[in-house]
Structure formats: structure tokens, C-alpha cells
Design a protein around this motif. Structure first.
Motif, PDB file in Angstrom:
ATOM      1  N   LEU A  45      22.029 -90.496  34.615  1.00 41.93           N
ATOM      2  CA  LEU A  45      21.352 -90.821  35.873  1.00 41.93           C
ATOM      3  C   LEU A  45      22.347 -91.266  36.935  1.00 41.93           C
ATOM      4  CD1 LEU A  45      18.152 -92.722  34.630  1.00 41.93           C
ATOM      5  CD2 LEU A  45      18.265 -90.439  35.648  1.00 41.93           C
ATOM      6  N   LYS A  46      23.357 -92.014  36.508  1.00 41.28           N
ATOM      7  CA  LYS A  46      24.370 -92.496  37.440  1.00 41.28           C
ATOM      8  C   LYS A  46      25.146 -91.342  38.065  1.00 41.28           C
ATOM      9  CE  LYS A  46      28.364 -95.623  37.620  1.00 41.28           C
ATOM     10  NZ  LYS A  46      29.240 -96.519  36.810  1.00 41.28           N
ATOM     11  N   ILE A  47      25.543 -90.382  37.250  1.00 37.07           N
ATOM     12  CA  ILE A  47      26.299 -89.231  37.749  1.00 37.07           C
ATOM     13  C   ILE A  47      25.421 -88.346  38.628  1.00 37.07           C
ATOM     14  CG2 ILE A  47      27.439 -87.096  37.036  1.00 37.07           C
ATOM     15  CD1 ILE A  47      28.522 -88.603  34.627  1.00 37.07           C
ATOM     16  N   MET A  48      24.155 -88.156  38.225  1.00 37.47           N
ATOM     17  CA  MET A  48      23.245 -87.341  39.032  1.00 37.47           C
ATOM     18  C   MET A  48      22.981 -87.996  40.386  1.00 37.47           C
ATOM     19  SD  MET A  48      20.535 -86.043  36.111  1.00 37.47           S
ATOM     20  CE  MET A  48      19.528 -85.152  37.306  1.00 37.47           C
ATOM     21  N   THR A  49      22.848 -89.312  40.396  1.00 38.07           N
ATOM     22  CA  THR A  49      22.632 -90.047  41.654  1.00 38.07           C
ATOM     23  C   THR A  49      23.848 -89.919  42.555  1.00 38.07           C
ATOM     24  OG1 THR A  49      21.221 -91.637  40.504  1.00 38.07           O
ATOM     25  CG2 THR A  49      22.079 -92.299  42.654  1.00 38.07           C
ATOM     26  N   ARG A  50      25.035 -90.030  41.948  1.00 38.89           N
ATOM     27  CA  ARG A  50      26.271 -89.913  42.719  1.00 38.89           C
ATOM     28  C   ARG A  50      26.407 -88.513  43.328  1.00 38.89           C
ATOM     29  NH1 ARG A  50      31.357 -90.728  39.166  1.00 38.89           N
ATOM     30  NH2 ARG A  50      30.195 -92.631  38.674  1.00 38.89           N
ATOM     31  N   CYS A  51      26.068 -87.494  42.549  1.00 41.38           N
ATOM     32  CA  CYS A  51      26.154 -86.113  43.055  1.00 41.38           C
ATOM     33  C   CYS A  51      25.134 -85.871  44.161  1.00 41.38           C
ATOM     34  CB  CYS A  51      25.942 -85.129  41.912  1.00 41.38           C
ATOM     35  SG  CYS A  51      27.245 -85.132  40.666  1.00 41.38           S
ATOM     36  N   THR A  52      23.931 -86.448  43.998  1.00 41.59           N
ATOM     37  CA  THR A  52      22.898 -86.303  45.022  1.00 41.59           C
ATOM     38  C   THR A  52      23.312 -86.924  46.334  1.00 41.59           C
ATOM     39  OG1 THR A  52      21.205 -86.347  43.281  1.00 41.59           O
ATOM     40  CG2 THR A  52      20.460 -86.710  45.534  1.00 41.59           C
ATOM     41  N   ARG A  53      23.926 -88.101  46.241  1.00 35.15           N
ATOM     42  CA  ARG A  53      24.385 -88.774  47.454  1.00 35.15           C
ATOM     43  C   ARG A  53      25.486 -87.992  48.148  1.00 35.15           C
ATOM     44  NH1 ARG A  53      24.835 -95.039  45.245  1.00 35.15           N
ATOM     45  NH2 ARG A  53      22.564 -95.475  45.182  1.00 35.15           N
TER      46      ARG A  53
END
Length: 313
Positions: free
Chosen positions: A299-307
Motif C-alpha cells: 500500500l505504501k509503494i502504491m500510494t507513493r506511485c499514485t502521488r
């Protein structure tokens, strides 16, 4: 160009090759194939990018995902090609190569699952000595030994298969060059079957015995824990591994322990398809959805990529 088939070629014959729903089967296999590759690659990337996951358990897990990728790539592309072109011939050398790589990844997965069981045993039964026993150097040594021993086993079995005499019937009732399917067209079927059972006994049963002993000791320790939160935490660290074990060994027993009879080809292919496509696809899902650390890192990596993508636009 014309297709030329050598007399040494084998002919793969999946039971669903001439099905009326062939296009649906192709689409289902292709989507599962892509999903399995992407999800396993994602697990490897997540473990690599998150420093908190640079511990023995996730080092083994990343290698398990690599093995699952190899499982899918060794067998499924040829099956998809057959469904599209209906070209069922495969050269003897290519068949032996496929068999060798399949045994390599299967043997490596057995070694990795056994290593992960030992890792859980040390973590729960000897927590104070965990970092001393499962240090980075020892973990890397376990991984190297897992791959090397699997390579030796694959080379040995493939060499035996390469000198095996074949009957005049070269049709393999399977969708890849599996050891059990090859045994059915061997002129020395009984001897080949004996090799298959010895292989299963030494590799599979011995590893399963080690896993079983590890979990017996784990459950003994867990039952001595007096507070429920401690028991729950201990069980949660083993639940993902246990689910993967049940799938791997359950389907493996159905495929390779049953005798070589002529009326089980379709059942063997169904179990094998689950074994080499569905199970490698489900493994990363099991670990990512039921493991809070992997789930959080993902979730952390997906959130970072989304941002980053939103900032780019």
C-alpha cells in the motif's frame, strides 16, 4: 512455410485442445498467466524496495515468487502457442529442456518451503537466538544450496530421461513434458515409474517430514502461551505459509503419488494446471493479503506511485 516434424519429435495432446470453448480457455489462461507474472514481480519489487522486509522470511518469499514466475513461464507459453496454432509437436531436446527446468523450479520450491518452515520454527521456538541462527550469511547459504541441489536433481532426472527408450507412440497426453506423462510412453514404464516414486519419496516426503516436525514443535510452544494475543500473533506468522503448503503438497500428491493408469490423463492435466498456474498465482495473493507487513509495504509503494503520477499530471 511448411512444418516439418522429425521422427524424434513428441506430440503434446491436452484434453481441451479441440474443445469448442478453446477461445475462452485461451483467454482465461492468458489472463491468469499475465496476472500471475505481474503479481509475483510486484512481490519481489515490494520486498526489494522496503528495507523493513529485508529479513530472512521475506528473502525466502522473494525467491518463492521468482520460482512461481519460472513455473508459469516454463509451461504456459507453449500451451498458449498450441491453442493458437494447433501445432502440437515438440522436439525431443525442447521436451527434455522443459522437463529439466520444471524439475528445477519444483525442487527449489520444495527446498524454499522447507526453509521457510525452519525459519518460522526458529522465530517462535528460539526467538532470543533468531538473529544469530538466521543471519544473512546463513540465509544466503540456504538459498544457494536450495538452487544448487535442485539443479543437481534436475540434471540427474533429465539425464535418466534422455537415455530412456521410447515406444513407437510418441503422443504425450499432457500440455507439457511432465515426468509422469513421459513415463506412460516409455518402453520401460515400470522402471520409469520407480524413478518417479523414488524422486517423490526422497525429495517430497523427506522435506514434508522436516516441515511437519517444525510445525509440531511450533504448535507445542504456541499452546504453552497463556495470553490469547500471543497465540494469535504466532498463528498469524504461520498461516500464510501453511496455506501455501496445503495447496502445494495437496495437489502434488494428487498428481504424482497416484499410480500410472490409463484413465487418469484428464484428471492429471486438471491437477497439473492448478499446480503450475493457479497455485503460483495464488501464492503472492495469500502472502500479500494475510501478511500485514507485506500488505502495508504494498500500500505504501502504491500510494507513493499514485502521488508521483498525480504530480506529473
Amino acid at each position: 512455410m511448411e512444418n516439418y516434424t522429425s521422427i524424434d519429435d513428441f506430440h503434446l495432446l491436452p484434453y481441451f485442445l479441440h474443445s469448442k470453448d478453446k477461445s475462452i480457455i485461451f483467454l482465461a489462461l492468458l489472463l491468469t498467466y499475465i496476472f500471475g507474472l505481474v503479481w509475483n514481480c510486484l512481490i519481489i519489487i515490494v520486498i526489494y524496495m522496503d528495507p523493513r522486509l529485508h529479513v530472512p522470511l521475506y528473502l525466502f518469499l522473494s525467491n518463492l515468487s521468482l520460482v512461481d514466475i519460472c513455473y508459469i513461464m516454463v509451461t504456459i507459453p507453449k500451451l498458449l502457442h498450441m491453442l493458437v496454432t494447433r501445432n502440437i509437436s515438440v522436439s525431443r531436446s525442447l521436451c527434455l529442456t522443459q522437463l529439466g527446468f520444471f524439475i528445477l523450479v519444483a525442487s527449489t520450491e520444495i527446498a524454499l518451503l522447507t526453509s521457510m518452515a525452519f525459519d518460522r520454527y526458529v522465530a517462535i521456538c528460539k526467538p532470543l537466538h533468531y538473529h544469530c541462527i538466521m543471519n544473512r550469511r546463513r540465509c544466503l547459504l540456504i538459498l544457494v544450496l536450495s538452487w544448487v541441489s535442485a539443479a543437481v536433481n534436475a540434471t540427474l532426472i533429465t539425464s535418466i530421461t534422455s537415455i530412456t527408450p521410447w515406444s513407437s507412440l510418441r503422443t504425450i497426453h499432457h500440455f507439457f513434458c511432465d515426468l509422469k506423462a513421459l513415463a506412460k510412453i516409455s518402453s520401460n514404464g515400470l522402471g520409469f515409474q520407480l524413478v518417479l516414486y523414488i524422486e517423490s519419496l526422497i525429495i517430497g516426503v523427506l522435506a514434508f517430514a522436516i516441515i511437519l516436525m517444525s510445525y509440531v514443535k511450533i504448535f507445542k510452544i504456541v499452546l504453552l502461551i497463556t495470553f490469547s494475543d500471543g497465540q494469535r500473533k504466532a498463528f498469524s506468522t504461520c498461516s500464510s505459509h501453511l496455506m501455501v503448503l496445503f495447496m502445494f503438497y495437496g495437489v502434488g500428491v494428487c498428481v504424482y503419488i497416484r499410480p500410472l493408469t490409463q484413465n487418469t490423463e484428464e484428471l492429471d492435466q486438471i491437477f497439473s494446471l492448478f499446480y503450475i498456474l493457479v497455485t503460483p498465482t495464488l501464492n503472492p495473493l495469500i502472502y500479500s493479503l494475510s501478511n500485514k507487513e507485506v500488505h502495508g509495504a504494498l500500500l505504501k509503494i502504491m500510494t507513493r506511485c499514485t502521488r508521483k503520477s498525480s504530480v506529473a499530471f
